[in-house]
Motif scaffolding. Structure first.
Motif, PDB file in Angstrom:
ATOM      1  N   ARG A  24       0.830  -1.205   0.000  1.00 37.55           N
ATOM      2  CA  ARG A  24       0.000   0.000   0.000  1.00 37.55           C
ATOM      3  C   ARG A  24       0.869   1.262   0.000  1.00 37.55           C
ATOM      4  O   ARG A  24       0.554   2.242  -0.688  1.00 37.55           O
ATOM      5  CB  ARG A  24      -0.931  -0.007   1.210  1.00 37.55           C
ATOM      6  CG  ARG A  24      -1.913   1.167   1.247  1.00 37.55           C
ATOM      7  CD  ARG A  24      -2.843   1.188   0.039  1.00 37.55           C
ATOM      8  NE  ARG A  24      -3.829   0.139   0.101  1.00 37.55           N
ATOM      9  CZ  ARG A  24      -5.051   0.294   0.622  1.00 37.55           C
ATOM     10  NH1 ARG A  24      -5.423   1.462   1.098  1.00 37.55           N
ATOM     11  NH2 ARG A  24      -5.891  -0.706   0.632  1.00 37.55           N
ATOM     12  N   ILE A  25       1.970   1.241   0.746  1.00 31.65           N
ATOM     13  CA  ILE A  25       2.882   2.399   0.725  1.00 31.65           C
ATOM     14  C   ILE A  25       3.429   2.603  -0.683  1.00 31.65           C
ATOM     15  O   ILE A  25       3.499   3.731  -1.190  1.00 31.65           O
ATOM     16  CB  ILE A  25       4.033   2.196   1.733  1.00 31.65           C
ATOM     17  CG1 ILE A  25       3.497   2.173   3.167  1.00 31.65           C
ATOM     18  CG2 ILE A  25       5.076   3.304   1.582  1.00 31.65           C
ATOM     19  CD1 ILE A  25       4.536   1.795   4.207  1.00 31.65           C
ATOM     20  N   ALA A  53       1.951   6.684  -7.020  1.00 30.25           N
ATOM     21  CA  ALA A  53       0.935   7.663  -7.401  1.00 30.25           C
ATOM     22  C   ALA A  53       1.446   9.091  -7.270  1.00 30.25           C
ATOM     23  O   ALA A  53       0.754  10.031  -7.663  1.00 30.25           O
ATOM     24  CB  ALA A  53      -0.311   7.474  -6.546  1.00 30.25           C
ATOM     25  N   GLY A  54       2.648   9.274  -6.687  1.00 28.05           N
ATOM     26  CA  GLY A  54       3.251  10.594  -6.657  1.00 28.05           C
ATOM     27  C   GLY A  54       3.448  11.218  -5.300  1.00 28.05           C
ATOM     28  O   GLY A  54       3.991  12.321  -5.195  1.00 28.05           O
ATOM     29  N   LEU A  55       3.033  10.547  -4.225  1.00 27.89           N
ATOM     30  CA  LEU A  55       3.211  11.132  -2.895  1.00 27.89           C
ATOM     31  C   LEU A  55       4.679  11.085  -2.469  1.00 27.89           C
ATOM     32  O   LEU A  55       5.387  10.135  -2.796  1.00 27.89           O
ATOM     33  CB  LEU A  55       2.382  10.375  -1.859  1.00 27.89           C
ATOM     34  CG  LEU A  55       0.927  10.800  -1.652  1.00 27.89           C
ATOM     35  CD1 LEU A  55       0.317  10.000  -0.520  1.00 27.89           C
ATOM     36  CD2 LEU A  55       0.816  12.283  -1.352  1.00 27.89           C
ATOM     37  N   PRO A  56       5.153  12.079  -1.708  1.00 35.69           N
ATOM     38  CA  PRO A  56       6.499  11.997  -1.122  1.00 35.69           C
ATOM     39  C   PRO A  56       6.579  10.797  -0.182  1.00 35.69           C
ATOM     40  O   PRO A  56       5.567  10.362   0.379  1.00 35.69           O
ATOM     41  CB  PRO A  56       6.629  13.312  -0.343  1.00 35.69           C
ATOM     42  CG  PRO A  56       5.563  14.196  -0.869  1.00 35.69           C
ATOM     43  CD  PRO A  56       4.462  13.330  -1.351  1.00 35.69           C
ATOM     44  N   GLY A 111      13.708   7.336   3.543  1.00 34.53           N
ATOM     45  CA  GLY A 111      13.149   8.245   2.546  1.00 34.53           C
ATOM     46  C   GLY A 111      13.007   7.617   1.172  1.00 34.53           C
ATOM     47  O   GLY A 111      12.716   6.429   1.028  1.00 34.53           O
ATOM     48  N   GLU A 112      13.245   8.429   0.132  1.00 39.74           N
ATOM     49  CA  GLU A 112      13.036   7.994  -1.250  1.00 39.74           C
ATOM     50  C   GLU A 112      13.955   6.844  -1.644  1.00 39.74           C
ATOM     51  O   GLU A 112      13.661   6.093  -2.572  1.00 39.74           O
ATOM     52  CB  GLU A 112      13.265   9.174  -2.209  1.00 39.74           C
ATOM     53  CG  GLU A 112      12.385  10.385  -1.946  1.00 39.74           C
ATOM     54  CD  GLU A 112      10.930  10.120  -2.301  1.00 39.74           C
ATOM     55  OE1 GLU A 112      10.669   9.158  -3.043  1.00 39.74           O
ATOM     56  OE2 GLU A 112      10.061  10.877  -1.827  1.00 39.74           O
ATOM     57  N   ALA A 131      -4.396  15.010  -0.080  1.00 40.94           N
ATOM     58  CA  ALA A 131      -2.957  14.917   0.166  1.00 40.94           C
ATOM     59  C   ALA A 131      -2.174  14.712  -1.119  1.00 40.94           C
ATOM     60  O   ALA A 131      -1.016  15.113  -1.231  1.00 40.94           O
ATOM     61  CB  ALA A 131      -2.671  13.769   1.131  1.00 40.94           C
ATOM     62  N   TYR A 132      -2.816  14.095  -2.123  1.00 37.07           N
ATOM     63  CA  TYR A 132      -2.113  13.835  -3.377  1.00 37.07           C
ATOM     64  C   TYR A 132      -1.875  15.124  -4.168  1.00 37.07           C
ATOM     65  O   TYR A 132      -1.084  15.144  -5.103  1.00 37.07           O
ATOM     66  CB  TYR A 132      -2.904  12.836  -4.228  1.00 37.07           C
ATOM     67  CG  TYR A 132      -2.780  11.427  -3.712  1.00 37.07           C
ATOM     68  CD1 TYR A 132      -1.820  10.565  -4.222  1.00 37.07           C
ATOM     69  CD2 TYR A 132      -3.597  10.973  -2.682  1.00 37.07           C
ATOM     70  CE1 TYR A 132      -1.690   9.277  -3.733  1.00 37.07           C
ATOM     71  CE2 TYR A 132      -3.472   9.695  -2.184  1.00 37.07           C
ATOM     72  CZ  TYR A 132      -2.519   8.847  -2.715  1.00 37.07           C
ATOM     73  OH  TYR A 132      -2.391   7.580  -2.224  1.00 37.07           O
ATOM     74  N   GLN A 133      -2.574  16.166  -3.819  1.00 34.59           N
ATOM     75  CA  GLN A 133      -2.384  17.431  -4.519  1.00 34.59           C
ATOM     76  C   GLN A 133      -1.201  18.217  -3.959  1.00 34.59           C
ATOM     77  O   GLN A 133      -0.859  19.280  -4.462  1.00 34.59           O
ATOM     78  CB  GLN A 133      -3.667  18.282  -4.395  1.00 34.59           C
ATOM     79  CG  GLN A 133      -4.925  17.551  -4.840  1.00 34.59           C
ATOM     80  CD  GLN A 133      -4.806  16.981  -6.240  1.00 34.59           C
ATOM     81  OE1 GLN A 133      -4.288  17.661  -7.131  1.00 34.59           O
ATOM     82  NE2 GLN A 133      -5.262  15.754  -6.438  1.00 34.59           N
ATOM     83  N   LEU A 134      -0.560  17.692  -2.894  1.00 35.54           N
ATOM     84  CA  LEU A 134       0.567  18.403  -2.292  1.00 35.54           C
ATOM     85  C   LEU A 134       1.805  18.344  -3.165  1.00 35.54           C
ATOM     86  O   LEU A 134       2.715  19.149  -3.025  1.00 35.54           O
ATOM     87  CB  LEU A 134       0.891  17.797  -0.917  1.00 35.54           C
ATOM     88  CG  LEU A 134      -0.184  17.981   0.164  1.00 35.54           C
ATOM     89  CD1 LEU A 134       0.242  17.253   1.424  1.00 35.54           C
ATOM     90  CD2 LEU A 134      -0.416  19.459   0.455  1.00 35.54           C
TER      91      LEU A 134
END
Length: 724
Positions: A620-621, A627-630, A699-700, A720-723
């Motif tokens: 899920r993470i 999908a683009g989240l940090p 992190g990434e 949150a995805y718009q951040l």
């Protein structure tokens, strides 16, 4: 095509076919289960024999004795003592004579020895030798009971090879029947709490129960290749209910989420297959990989448990990606009926991850502090595992309220010759028979002088008909549960080469065997293989996680967290059962060790089951990352989204295993406590604190190069995805 693509394609294709052909999928599953159950009825199960358990020098000794036809006949003993005060020797002698006369007339009795008084003069013993292959002593027990009734001032009790096995078998059957009977309603109640609807709650239990039934059926013919250990059916129920409910829960929860988001039933099933279905296959393969570690150890117990566990996991995975989508497609929104009003409203009001969000917030804000504090807590629990002692189960680990166990303990105390036994087995040329006998006589004298053995065996030397195999029987002045028994075996193994050096030089083989030596060798074998299996299981799961997530960082982190979970389980076993913590609360007497096969079994089960949560949460993470989240926000969202499912799944496992902690058999109690508490800590402290904290700090780098989602893109409406 990469492994990740393949693992996503399989459940998606299966779900599409099942959702569009629901009756075919349901009928095929039902036919499969019925055929499997039919095999269990038609084909007798081949259970393990004593020869299957042989390891080390004691195993070689046992094989020589068996091949020479010198293995002992089954025996029963009748113990006569006073109920109160001093024993009436005349009445005891008369009762023993009457009992012996009646038993000699039984067809299954080979011989009855003359009654013998104990050294203290407080007990009289009648030794009965049975015909080979006797497995029913009801006729003897009736005579014993009748004699006891006719002599109310005497305590007349029976125990022996067959009756003790029967007593233990009856207790194990009662314990497991009780556990299995309680686990089903508890699982249903927990599913009701998770879903708030009867049909949704019943589906995971139905899939799990049918998977267990099919597995037990298939193990009947399979047992002719891998002999079935007596406890394997119970382990299949235990593992099958745990993973079967978990996998169905993961799938069903995701399908309901997608329907709630506005997707049609078929689309929701396909999205669940693409996401949760992928996680189920990865998790199932990880559990199977962990279970294969038992084959590394070998032996009847572990081969049988590994085969049963692997089979039930594979069938549970198959059911979750085939018949489950068919049921969901056919039921549609009826899966949420009939609703339990209070529970349904409570589920809606709480929402996803409402409790975990409060725990996770501080972890994400201060990951280093969370990692250090959480790490210190699990290390503190795991440290005692370095002092863990293992030993085979013995008289001391059996429930004292089993009548035959009580009798045997009294018998051992009154008659040292009935205590722990050892054998020295020599195979040599028949021409050297006299030299072998002389050397063994000298060895017997040396053993008695060492103080570890007593000279109380009337005819200590047995020789095979062809004169090639000789067996020296020795007795220790204490029972097998005494810690000095192992020391006595070590002493005897030191003395044997010295006393037999001349005949060994002539080409003879000599081994120390017997019950105590078998326990000693079994524990030593498991101690040797435990670190090997730990390394094997962790390496295999590391490779699988690396291939599934295409990330070496995720693979290493998963292996480290699994190792932490195992350390916690072993530490708990050591503190509770070796050092005696919570003896009164759990109703047991500490034997001072952990039963030898349990650490190995708990290791593979815990690693396998904890991978359920790990794969599900990480998948899920990764969805959110792709999908683009940090990474930080993806971790928080992924853990929050899955917290409810993980909590429900863990609650089922903890509840089922906790039931085993209430049973009277100590090995079942050890397994229940070790797994229940370890899974509770794994699903909370490790998965809600340590794993998120580590992922936020990495992190990434944990996710490598970002890739697009495979298949249909799942649209997320969360702000949150718009951040990004």
């Amino acid at each position: 095509m990469s492994l990740s693509h393949t693992l996503s394609a399989v459940p998606l294709r299966a779900a599409r076919w099942s959702a569009t052909h629901p009756w075919r999928a349901i009928s095929a599953w039902l036919a499969f289960v019925l055929v499997a159950v039919g095999m269990a009825i038609a084909i007798p199960t081949q259970e393990t024999t004593d020869a299957d358990y042989a390891v080390g020098d004691s195993g070689k000794a046992s094989a020589l004795v068996r091949d020479a036809g010198l293995d002992g006949l089954p025996t029963e003993d009748v113990l006569i003592t006073a109920r109160d005060g001093a024993i009436d020797r005349g009445a005891a002698t008369a009762a023993a004579a009457s009992l012996a006369q009646q038993m000699r007339a039984l067809p299954k009795v080979k011989s009855v020895a003359d009654p013998a008084w104990s050294p203290s003069g407080k007990a009289l013993l009648v030794d009965i030798e049975l015909v080979r292959g006797t497995d029913d002593v009801d006729a003897l027990q009736k005579i014993t009971d009748a004699t006891a009734k006719a002599n109310p001032d005497l305590s007349i009790r029976q125990a022996g090879d067959v009756s003790i096995d029967d007593g233990i078998g009856d207790r194990v059957a009662d314990d497991l029947a009780s556990a299995e009977g309680i686990s089903l309603p508890i699982t249903l109640i927990l599913m009701l709490l998770a879903f708030g609807a009867l049909i949704a709650a019943g589906i995971p239990v139905l899939i799990a129960a049918s998977s267990v039934a099919a597995t037990i059926g298939i193990t009947a013919p399979l047992s002719h290749l891998v002999h079935a250990e007596p406890t394997v059916s119970s382990m299949i129920v235990l593992i099958g209910m745990a993973v079967g409910v978990d996998y169905s829960l993961f799938y069903l929860k995701r399908e309901r989420e997608e329907r709630a988001a506005g997707h049609s039933t078929v689309d929701a099933v396909e999205i669940a297959a693409q996401t949760s279905g992928h996680s189920i296959i990865v998790s199932g393969l990880a559990v199977i990989a962990a279970m294969t570690g038992l084959y590394v150890v070998g032996g009847a117990t572990f081969n049988s448990l590994a085969t049963g566990s692997i089979l039930v996991v594979a069938i549970a995975v198959l059911g979750s990606i085939t018949v489950l989508p068919a049921l969901l497609a056919k039921l549609g929104r009826w899966v949420d009926r009939p609703r339990v009003p209070l529970l349904w409203r409570l589920n809606k009001r709480m929402g996803r991850g409402s409790i975990s969000r409060r725990i996770l917030g501080p972890v994400v804000r201060r990951p280093l502090v969370a990692l250090l504090v959480g790490g210190a807590a699990v290390v503190a629990v795991a440290v005692p595992s370095f002092g863990m002692k293992v030993h085979e189960g013995n008289l001391k680990t059996l429930p004292a309220d089993i009548p035959q166990v009580q009798t045997l303990r009294t018998m051992t105390a009154e008659f040292p010759s009935q205590g722990a036994k050892a054998e020295v087995v020599v195979k040599a040329d028949a021409a050297d028979r006299a030299a072998v006998a002389s050397a063994l006589e000298g060895l017997k004298d040396d053993a008695v002088r060492s103080g570890a053995f007593v000279d109380e065996v009337t005819d200590p030397l047995q020789v095979s008909r062809d004169g090639t195999v000789s067996v020296l029987h020795l007795v220790m002045p204490y029972d097998e549960s005494d810690s000095r028994a192992d020391k006595a075996i070590e002493t005897l193994r030191d003395l044997t080469p010295k006393s037999l050096k001349e005949i060994d030089a002539a080409g003879a083989e000599s081994y120390v065997g017997g019950g105590v030596a078998e326990s000693y060798d079994s524990a030593d074998h498991l101690r040797t293989y435990l670190p090997i299996v730990v390394g094997f299981v962790l390496l295999l799961t590391l490779l699988m996680m690396g291939l599934a997530f295409r990330s070496g960082v995720i693979a290493v982190l998963s292996a480290v967290l699994n190792l932490v979970s195992v350390g916690v389980a072993f530490g708990l076993l050591t503190l509770v059962f070796q050092h005696g913590w919570f003896e009164g609360l759990l109703d047991f007497d500490s034997p001072g060790f952990v039963i030898d096969w349990l650490p190995m079994f708990i290791l593979v089960v815990l690693v396998g089951l904890s991978m359920d949560y790990q794969v599900f949460v990480l998948s899920r993470i990764r969805e959110h990352v792709r999908a683009g989240l940090p990474a930080r926000l993806a971790v928080e969202r992924g853990v929050t989204d899955t917290a409810g499912v993980v909590t429900s799944a863990a609650a089922v496992m903890v509840s089922v295993f906790a039931i085993f902690a209430t049973l009277s058999m100590l090995e079942m109690k050890m397994m229940g406590v070790g797994l229940a508490v370890a899974i509770l800590i794994d699903a909370t402290l490790i998965r809600l604190v340590l794993m998120p904290a580590a992922l936020v700090l990495i992190g990434e780098r944990a996710w490598g190069r970002r890739r697009p989602v495979i298949g249909e893109q799942v649209t997320e409406s969360d702000p949150a995805y718009q951040l990004v």
